[in-house]
Design a protein around this motif. Sequence first.
Motif, short mmCIF file in Angstrom:
data_model
loop_
_atom_site.label_atom_id
_atom_site.label_comp_id
_atom_site.label_asym_id
_atom_site.label_seq_id
_atom_site.Cartn_x
_atom_site.Cartn_y
_atom_site.Cartn_z
N GLY A 1 0.58 -1.50 0.08
CA GLY A 1 -0.14 0.01 -0.24
C GLY A 1 1.03 1.33 -0.27
N CYS A 2 0.35 1.90 -1.16
CA CYS A 2 1.49 3.09 -1.42
C CYS A 2 0.81 3.94 -0.99
CB CYS A 2 1.62 3.30 -2.26
SG CYS A 2 3.22 2.39 -3.17
N GLY A 3 0.10 4.65 -0.18
CA GLY A 3 -1.15 5.31 0.45
C GLY A 3 -0.72 6.47 2.22
N GLU A 4 -1.80 6.75 2.78
CA GLU A 4 -1.51 7.57 3.84
C GLU A 4 -1.41 6.63 4.87
OE1 GLU A 4 -4.12 10.38 5.23
OE2 GLU A 4 -4.05 10.97 3.55
N ASN A 5 -1.72 5.38 4.36
CA ASN A 5 -1.55 4.15 5.45
C ASN A 5 0.11 3.15 5.45
OD1 ASN A 5 -2.76 1.64 6.78
ND2 ASN A 5 -4.17 3.12 7.64
N GLY A 6 0.41 3.37 4.11
CA GLY A 6 1.59 3.42 4.35
C GLY A 6 2.73 3.91 3.89
N SER A 7 1.74 5.16 4.12
CA SER A 7 3.36 6.17 4.87
C SER A 7 3.37 6.12 6.47
CB SER A 7 2.99 7.57 4.26
OG SER A 7 3.59 8.20 5.25
N GLN A 8 2.46 5.70 7.49
CA GLN A 8 2.23 5.76 9.05
C GLN A 8 3.00 4.04 8.46
OE1 GLN A 8 1.03 9.17 8.88
NE2 GLN A 8 0.99 8.54 10.84
N ALA A 9 2.93 3.10 8.58
CA ALA A 9 3.45 1.57 9.04
C ALA A 9 4.79 2.24 7.94
CB ALA A 9 2.73 0.55 7.92
N PHE A 10 5.72 3.02 6.87
CA PHE A 10 6.90 3.13 7.24
C PHE A 10 7.69 3.67 7.73
CE2 PHE A 10 10.35 5.62 5.67
CZ PHE A 10 11.37 5.44 4.87
N HIS A 11 6.65 4.22 8.65
CA HIS A 11 7.66 5.38 9.39
C HIS A 11 7.01 5.02 10.82
CE1 HIS A 11 6.98 8.64 6.31
NE2 HIS A 11 7.91 8.88 6.70
N CYS A 12 6.53 4.27 11.12
CA CYS A 12 6.72 3.47 12.05
C CYS A 12 7.82 2.45 12.34
CB CYS A 12 5.16 2.62 12.71
SG CYS A 12 3.96 3.40 13.21
N LEU A 13 8.04 1.52 11.16
CA LEU A 13 9.26 0.76 10.70
C LEU A 13 10.04 1.11 10.78
CD1 LEU A 13 6.67 -1.75 8.88
CD2 LEU A 13 7.58 -3.03 11.12
N ARG A 14 10.40 1.97 10.28
CA ARG A 14 11.46 2.63 9.94
C ARG A 14 13.37 2.60 11.12
NH1 ARG A 14 12.73 8.54 9.48
NH2 ARG A 14 10.85 9.35 10.14
N HIS A 15 12.24 3.20 12.44
CA HIS A 15 12.65 2.88 13.90
C HIS A 15 13.45 1.87 13.58
CE1 HIS A 15 11.55 6.52 14.07
NE2 HIS A 15 11.00 6.39 13.45
#
Length: 220
Positions: free
Chosen positions: A7-21
């Motif tokens: 998913g490359c939408g807002e939800n994907g962005s939220q998941a990315f910003h949580c997981l990148r840590h």
Amino acid sequence: VNIVIYGCGENGSQAFHCLRHDKNVNILGFLDGNASKHGGEYLGKPILGDFDEIPRLCRDAQLTGAISAIGDNVVRARVASKLRRAGLQIVRAIHPQVMIESPLSVGEGAIFEMGAAVHAMAAVGEGVFMGTATIVAHHCRVGNYTILSGGVSTGGGVSIGSYSLVGVGASIHPHVTIGSNVIVGVGAAVIKDVPDNVVVAGVPARVLRELPPLDLAGIE
Ligand SMILES: CC(C)(COP(=O)(O)OP(=O)(O)OC[C@H]1O[C@@H](n2cnc3c(N)ncnc32)[C@H](O)[C@@H]1OP(=O)(O)O)[C@@H](O)C(=O)NCCC(=O)NCCS
């Protein structure tokens, strides 16, 4: 573990910003159902393709995990089932500044933004999204693939069903039960039980309208 985010939408962005840590997670890139995005980039990561790319990624890039990050609750669940059927382990995207009393109380595929909190004796299902400053209090139950937006406050012993959406800043009276496929409006004060398949809003919250039952085909 090497993972992809679906998913490359807002939800994907939220998941990315949580997981990148998460030092245990290496984000290979994104998958998306929209073929016109394939070959492009999202948040500096490649958009690798759709489900049919998974076998190649497992073979060539040691892909073993994934998360379904789609705003629509039913689609998020359906995609997670497909990712699992493709042999991938569903990971959680929990921001490091989330407070969880017992990690075992949170299901696979959860996406928790910074500043969410889950108290002791609470249980949160699979694929639940929790926004910032949202509190799941002691003895609460949250069903699968429900969204608790930012600033949602639950009293102790609240139960919320599956595939529901609790709008920004809503408050739920202790020990109230909210059904499945329910939308709770922004800023609502829910002070009594809410049945399945309705929209409620207001202070105190009242039923605005009914919703058609969900089609849960393809979800395991
Ligand atoms: C409750 C909600 C679903 C209603 O949406 P809708 O069905 O499109 O309803 P409408 O906007 O047509 O409004 C219908 C009536 O409800 C009222 N209403 C809508 N949202 C309300 C709310 N949050 N609180 C109180 N009244 C509300 C409207 O004023 C309107 O009243 P009227 O008929 O007297 O003019 C929507 O307003 C909402 O709050 N969604 C949640 C959004 C959210 O938090 N998303 C999560 C992001 S992570």
